[in-house]
Design an enzyme around this catalytic site. Structure first.
Site, PDB file in Angstrom:
ATOM      1  N   ALA A   1       0.844  -1.188   0.000  1.00  0.00           N
ATOM      2  CA  ALA A   1       0.000   0.000   0.000  1.00  0.00           C
ATOM      3  C   ALA A   1       0.876   1.234   0.000  1.00  0.00           C
ATOM      4  O   ALA A   1       2.103   1.142   0.081  1.00  0.00           O
ATOM      5  CB  ALA A   1      -0.915  -0.006   1.227  1.00  0.00           C
ATOM      6  N   LYS A   2       0.210   2.358  -0.057  1.00  0.00           N
ATOM      7  CA  LYS A   2       0.945   3.603  -0.164  1.00  0.00           C
ATOM      8  C   LYS A   2       1.956   3.770   0.975  1.00  0.00           C
ATOM      9  O   LYS A   2       3.060   4.245   0.761  1.00  0.00           O
ATOM     10  CB  LYS A   2      -0.047   4.761  -0.153  1.00  0.00           C
ATOM     11  N   ARG A   3       1.537   3.327   2.181  1.00  0.00           N
ATOM     12  CA  ARG A   3       2.437   3.532   3.323  1.00  0.00           C
ATOM     13  C   ARG A   3       3.740   2.757   3.179  1.00  0.00           C
ATOM     14  O   ARG A   3       4.700   3.001   3.892  1.00  0.00           O
ATOM     15  CB  ARG A   3       1.714   3.194   4.632  1.00  0.00           C
TER      16      ARG A   3
END
Ligand code: GLU
Length: 299
Positions: free
Chosen positions: A242-244
């Site tokens: 994911a983006k994180r």
């Protein structure tokens, strides 16, 4: 001669963020599978979780997938005979199916915290709901979720890629949330049924959902599709990329000058579909594609 059933596969993203390489890889595999068997490929937008849905993400996803060279025979933007292909347009249908399941469900008023306190969490996963409200809501004054009575043991199944899977999906699960949202498990089964999907190819983070969904098919008296779970690209913490994790979106790569063919080449090489890293289009991979011959995927 017996008419051969047309295979129908699907890709069902949630428009909660940009398409990154992990999403693209699952989409590519679903597309290749459908195209290589002369089947129909359906795109469905799973936008029920309103708080997580990002404005404009659905449109951006479709555009990014198209840019990669994928297409679909039915979907939110192209229509088809089994629509709507966007979940937020099917609320009345989910309500109708939920009502038809009444003998398999019960209202549950437990809070997340209460469940976490009493539930066992096997293998460090989601806590298993202990069935507190099975014989009546523990707190009748509260808003209730609707839970499905999961048979014990949960159904096992034969996954096209993983083989025999058993012992997952234990515990009564939510079909309709306290906040009024229909849960993924219900919507997914209703849609795969309504869209006449014969094979569900998706990321292997959803393996524990499959016994639940099979239990729903059985309670509804609907035929079950075949399941194929493909390994996901994971972040260093073992969670879905994911983006994180700093996962880079397809759009950013494209803006930075990467070509679709080089991205597809990278995915195809990682999947063992081509022998060396080179530019390739999805269409060039169709001939000879063999889902069952996929070698273990490297991130
Ligand atoms: N919408 C789900 C997701 O993006 C996938 C559902 C499915 O393929 O069954 O995680």
């Amino acid at each position: 001669m017996v008419a051969r059933m047309v295979e129908r596969g699907r890709f069902a993203p949630s428009p909660t963020g940009p398409v990154h390489l992990g999403t693209a890889r699952t989409a590519l595999l679903g597309w290749l599978r459908a195209r290589s068997v002369g089947g129909v490929f359906v795109l469905r937008m799973e936008d029920l979780d309103a708080p997580r849905v990002r404005e404009g993400a659905a449109e951006a996803m479709l555009e990014d997938l198209r840019w990669l060279g994928l297409d679909w025979d039915e979907g939110p933007d192209v229509g088809g005979d089994y629509g709507p292909y966007t979940q937020s347009l099917k609320l009345a249908r989910y309500a109708e199916v939920l009502a038809s399941l009444a003998e398999h469900t019960y209202p549950c008023t437990c809070s997340r915290k209460e469940i976490a306190e009493i539930a066992s969490a096997p293998h460090g996963g989601e806590p298993v709901y202990p069935g507190t409200c099975r014989d009546g809501p523990s707190h009748p004054e509260r808003e209730a979720a609707i839970r499905f009575r999961m048979p014990a043991p949960p159904p096992s199944f034969e996954d096209l890629l993983l083989g025999h899977v058993e012992g997952l999906g234990e515990g009564d699960f939510v079909l309709h949330r306290k906040d009024g949202l229909f849960a993924y498990q219900l919507a997914c089964v209703v849609d795969d049924h309504d869209m006449a999907i014969t094979e569900v190819l998706r990321g292997d983070d959803l393996v524990p959902s499959t016994p639940r969904q099979i239990a729903l098919y059985r309670a509804l008296g609907w035929p079950e599709p075949v399941f194929a779970h493909v390994p996901l690209v994971l972040g260093a913490d073992g969670e879905r990329l994911a983006k994180r994790h700093g996962a880079i979106g397809i759009r950013e790569l494209r803006d930075a000058g990467r070509t679709a063919a080089s991205l597809v080449g990278e995915l195809a090489f990682g999947l063992g579909l081509i022998d060396r890293l080179e530019d390739v289009t999805p269409a060039e991979l169709v001939d000879g594609f063999d889902l069952l011959g996929l070698r273990p995927v490297t991130p």
